[in-house]
Scaffold this motif. Structure first.
Motif, PDB file in Angstrom:
ATOM      1  N   THR A 570      51.798  23.852  -9.410  1.00 11.57           N
ATOM      2  CA  THR A 570      50.733  23.124 -10.089  1.00 11.57           C
ATOM      3  C   THR A 570      49.392  23.818  -9.864  1.00 11.57           C
ATOM      4  OG1 THR A 570      50.301  21.708  -8.185  1.00 11.57           O
ATOM      5  CG2 THR A 570      52.009  20.984  -9.720  1.00 11.57           C
ATOM      6  N   GLU A 571      48.354  23.322 -10.538  1.00 10.54           N
ATOM      7  CA  GLU A 571      47.039  23.952 -10.451  1.00 10.54           C
ATOM      8  C   GLU A 571      46.471  23.900  -9.034  1.00 10.54           C
ATOM      9  OE1 GLU A 571      45.253  25.624 -12.622  1.00 10.54           O
ATOM     10  OE2 GLU A 571      46.826  25.486 -14.147  1.00 10.54           O
ATOM     11  N   SER A 572      46.659  22.789  -8.349  1.00 12.53           N
ATOM     12  CA  SER A 572      46.068  22.670  -7.021  1.00 12.53           C
ATOM     13  C   SER A 572      46.749  23.548  -5.980  1.00 12.53           C
ATOM     14  CB  SER A 572      46.124  21.206  -6.559  1.00 12.53           C
ATOM     15  OG  SER A 572      47.466  20.773  -6.428  1.00 12.53           O
ATOM     16  N   SER A 576      49.729  28.909  -9.636  1.00 14.40           N
ATOM     17  CA  SER A 576      50.160  28.798 -11.022  1.00 14.40           C
ATOM     18  C   SER A 576      49.759  30.053 -11.796  1.00 14.40           C
ATOM     19  CB  SER A 576      49.557  27.554 -11.675  1.00 14.40           C
ATOM     20  OG  SER A 576      48.139  27.643 -11.663  1.00 14.40           O
ATOM     21  N   THR A 609      39.707  26.098  -5.961  1.00 13.19           N
ATOM     22  CA  THR A 609      40.793  25.146  -6.141  1.00 13.19           C
ATOM     23  C   THR A 609      40.972  24.269  -4.915  1.00 13.19           C
ATOM     24  OG1 THR A 609      41.928  26.758  -7.538  1.00 13.19           O
ATOM     25  CG2 THR A 609      43.234  24.916  -6.713  1.00 13.19           C
ATOM     26  N   ASP A 632      40.959  20.171  -5.661  1.00 10.42           N
ATOM     27  CA  ASP A 632      40.638  19.843  -7.049  1.00 10.42           C
ATOM     28  C   ASP A 632      41.658  18.853  -7.605  1.00 10.42           C
ATOM     29  OD1 ASP A 632      39.238  19.855  -9.346  1.00 10.42           O
ATOM     30  OD2 ASP A 632      39.729  21.912  -9.942  1.00 10.42           O
ATOM     31  N   GLU A 633      41.256  18.130  -8.611  1.00 12.38           N
ATOM     32  CA  GLU A 633      42.148  17.140  -9.230  1.00 12.38           C
ATOM     33  C   GLU A 633      43.374  17.828  -9.817  1.00 12.38           C
ATOM     34  OE1 GLU A 633      39.995  16.900 -13.595  1.00 12.38           O
ATOM     35  OE2 GLU A 633      39.478  15.425 -12.055  1.00 12.38           O
ATOM     36  N   ASP A 634      44.517  17.114  -9.765  1.00 16.62           N
ATOM     37  CA  ASP A 634      45.780  17.659 -10.254  1.00 16.62           C
ATOM     38  C   ASP A 634      46.659  16.496 -10.699  1.00 16.62           C
ATOM     39  OD1 ASP A 634      48.062  19.048 -10.817  1.00 16.62           O
ATOM     40  OD2 ASP A 634      48.106  20.180  -8.945  1.00 16.62           O
TER      41      ASP A 634
END
Length: 736
Positions: A570-572, A576, A609, A632-634
């Motif tokens: 995932t992004e966090s 990725s 991040t 960061d939001e995920d």
């Protein structure tokens, strides 16, 4: 001059010999008269002048010292009657038994073994902490009991002002005190506690341990508690030793809004330990309901180097632990585990049961039962060199629900159960080519997963993952004449993992951390239900500066570049896409006690991040530790808002007697504190006072915010386990 010194030495030796023969003869006669009497060593008497009268009385005057079975007596004069075996002693008198008990008196009538008799104007000092001043003192029972009359007891230093003794900070006055030397207990009759000569409370009978006792049954000092949920109350702990290896602590807590009983049991075995603690409450928050909790933990050494560990955690309702401040946990985990760790082998078998006490979670749809078995082994084959590692793991996750679909709408099937079996074989070898290190790894792994109670997924899948990796390191070291060492090591690794990913739901690898510890790993997923596949190139460098007399630093930089992206990152996670975020981590340590460590992930645009920083600093008066974290939001991992908070805790030693502490956890995203508290402690040689305040904020509907104030006062000098000794104050112009 030399003749005079020789004459004095001869005279002194003669007086000592005469005293030993005569003074010891009386004791020898007493022994002969009673065949059951304990054997007592002859007494030794030293004085400036010793005379023996015609009626067989020995009179010693001037700097008198007498020694008897480890007891040492000093006085101005001693008169010994050989017929009666009585000693008449003129003070000032000091009687030291060599075991922490010292008696100071003005006059005394004692037997020749110093164990029985009457002393006037006497003061008993125990373990150089507690002093008991009395008008009269009797030693009875062969020295087992010491009886004091009209007593004032305190561990505070008593100072004088204008020629008069000032009252101590506290004292206990009693009509009679008995000190049982063998039981090491003090028994007070008609005891009154005074603070600065002001009576506080009265007890007709009072028993307390003497300062040499490390553990005994009895009440500990109470604590006054003011809580916004329960009102004003008091805790009165009672300690019960159960032999030399176990004990029980019983703590009733009575307040306006609660009646609570806390228990703690501890047991030490020859090959293990056990601790059980819990509480039961009847309070106004949930009237008519019985509330409580039970925690138990133990560890035992078994045969063949196996270790058994377990802990049990149970609670009556979700808010109980938080309401009473027993624990900050919001998920309980009960576990039993047996494992063995040897140089070339590791075995573990465990069972864990999870219970959530979060208001927005349902235990039935969480994987609450987890069974895990792991076996690892290392070999060092001489034929091919290097190291071979074998690993096999089996794990089962089970939910209480049997619903095969997602009814509650959280994106996870309510009743899904998962069984996984993984095996892994690796051959590792390092080749040294001058200063260059070539690290090779070759192996194969296999995974099989079975899924049940899930109508949205297949029954399971399996996969084979062959893998190979080649890594390069080139460590460089430079040492300066001042003793500073600098180290830099460029590193790179090219790795390939084959096979196809498992087509099963992601149960175990939902949260991924990218750090300096797994920069060169073949897979950065926390479990083997997910593996990185394809080609990947990792590069970076580590640097260190070590100065034995200055600052020391460590830093790591790195990145991972892949042939193909991994969909489950995932992004966090920072992993990725084809190119991972840049990793930067480091530590700084200064000679003055300051230490800082941190880690961050950022992309080409320097958008962060994830970031984390920890720091601590301490010296003789001040200590501080704090943490800041940003994630960061995920939404993929249900992190709808960023995590942005800091925590800190610190203490400040105001002076030798005052110490302050503070702690806080603050959510910068919400703009409010989660917890905050502080305490102020005053401690001198005779008293300890603790003032504390703790505030817990809460947004959950099942947990109410609460503020707790605590006040506890303990009198020092009644226990050998009172903590580190504090220097006694000096009586000066402004001494109190």
């Amino acid at each position: 001059m030399q003749k005079m010194a020789d004459r004095f030495r001869i005279w002194g030796c003669t007086a000592l010999l005469i005293a030993a023969l005569i003074f010891g003869a009386g004791i020898a006669e007493a022994q002969e008269g009673d065949g059951n009497a304990p054997v007592v060593s002859p007494a030794v008497l030293v004085a400036d002048d010793i005379q023996v009268t015609p009626d067989r009385r020995l009179i010693a005057t001037g700097n008198v010292e007498a020694f008897q079975d480890g007891t040492r007596l000093t006085a101005q004069s001693i008169e010994y009657n050989q017929d009666t075996g009585a000693l008449t002693i003129t003070g000032p008198i000091t009687l030291d038994d060599g075991q922490g008990s010292v008696i100071v008196a003005s006059q005394a009538e004692l037997t020749d073994d110093f164990q029985t008799g009457l002393l006037t104007g006497a003061r008993l000092v125990l373990n150089d902490q507690l002093q008991l001043a009395s008008v009269q003192m009797n030693r009875v029972g062969g020295g087992k009991y010491t009886q004091l009359y009209k007593v004032a007891a305190t561990s505070c230093r008593i100072c004088e002002k204008n020629g008069k003794s000032r009252p101590p900070l506290w004292q206990i006055r009693a009509s009679k005190v008995i000190h049982d030397k063998e039981a090491r207990q003090l028994y007070f009759d008609n005891a009154t506690l005074l603070v600065r000569d002001i009576p506080i409370f009265y007890l007709p009978r009072l028993r307390m341990p003497d300062p040499t006792v490390s553990r005994t049954n009895g009440f500990l000092f109470p604590e006054l508690v003011v809580n916004s949920l329960f009102g004003t109350g008091i805790k009165t702990p009672y300690f019960v030793p159960l032999g030399d290896s176990s004990d029980l602590l019983i703590t009733p807590y009575i307040a306006d809004g609660t009646r609570t009983l806390q228990l703690r049991y501890r047991k030490l075995f020859k090959r293990g330990r056990l601790t059980i603690e819990g509480a039961t409450s009847d309070d106004d928050l949930q009237p008519g309901e019985s509330r409580g909790y039970l925690f138990a933990a133990g560890e035992f050494q078994l045969r063949r180097d196996f270790i058994l560990q377990f802990d049990i955690e149970a609670v009556s309702d979700d808010s109980y632990l938080s309401n009473y401040g027993f624990s900050g946990k919001d998920r309980l985990d009960s576990q039993i585990k047996i494992q063995r760790a040897r140089r070339d082998e590791f075995i573990r078998l465990s069972y864990i049961n999870f219970k959530s006490i979060r208001g927005d979670e349902d235990d039935d749809v969480l994987p609450s039962d987890v069974v895990n078995a792991l076996y690892e082994r290392r070999f060092f084959p001489g034929l091919i060199g290097g190291e071979i590692r074998l690993a096999a793991e089996a794990q089962a996750l089970e939910r209480a629900s049997d619903v095969p679909t997602d009814v509650n709408g959280d994106g996870v099937v309510d009743g899904r159960d998962v069984l996984r079996l993984s095996v892994d074989t690796n051959w590792l070898r390092t080749f040294q080519m001058g200063g260059l290190q070539l690290q090779t790894q070759l192996g194969i792994a296999g995974d099989a997963i079975r899924v049940s109670e899930d109508a949205t997924a297949d029954d399971g899948d399996s996969s084979i993952a062959p893998h190979v990796a080649v890594g390069l390191r080139y460590p460089l070291i430079r040492r300066s004449e001042s003793g500073v060492t600098q180290f830099i090591e460029p590193l790179a690794q090219l790795a390939w993992v084959g096979g196809d990913g498992l087509d099963v739901p992601n149960e175990e690898s939902t949260r991924v951390e990218f750090g300096e510890g797994n920069l060169l790993s073949l897979s950065r997923f926390p479990e083997t239900d997910r593996r990185e596949r394809g080609w990947a190139f990792a590069y970076g460098t580590t640097w260190a500066r070590i100065d034995p007399e200055g600052w020391t630093a460590h830093a790591t930089f790195g990145q991972v570049i892949r042939e193909e992206s991994q969909p489950d990152f995932t992004e966090s996670s920072g992993l990725s896409g084809l190119d991972s975020d840049f990793l930067l981590a480091g530590q700084l340590e200064f000679d003055g006690g300051l230490a800082v460590s941190g880690r961050t992930l950022f992309d080409e645009s320097f958008d962060i991040t994830k970031a984390e920083m920890r720091g601590s600093w301490s010296n003789a008066k001040f200590s501080f530790a704090g943490t800041y974290i940003w994630v960061d939001e995920d939404p993929v991992i249900e992190l709808e808002d960023p995590i942005n908070e800091f925590t800190f805790g610190g203490s400040y030693r105001i002076d030798q007697r005052w110490n302050a502490r503070a702690n806080m956890r603050y959510d910068l995203e919400l703009g409010r504190a989660a917890t905050a508290g502080g305490s102020l402690t005053y401690r001198n040689e005779c008293v300890r006072v603790d003032l504390s305040v703790q505030r817990r904020f809460a947004s959950s509907t099942t947990i109410e915010p609460a503020t707790t104030l605590g006040v506890s006062v303990s009198l020092e000098g009644f226990s050998a386990n009172g903590g580190p000794k504090v220097d006694r104050k000096t009586c000066g112009k402004h001494a109190g």
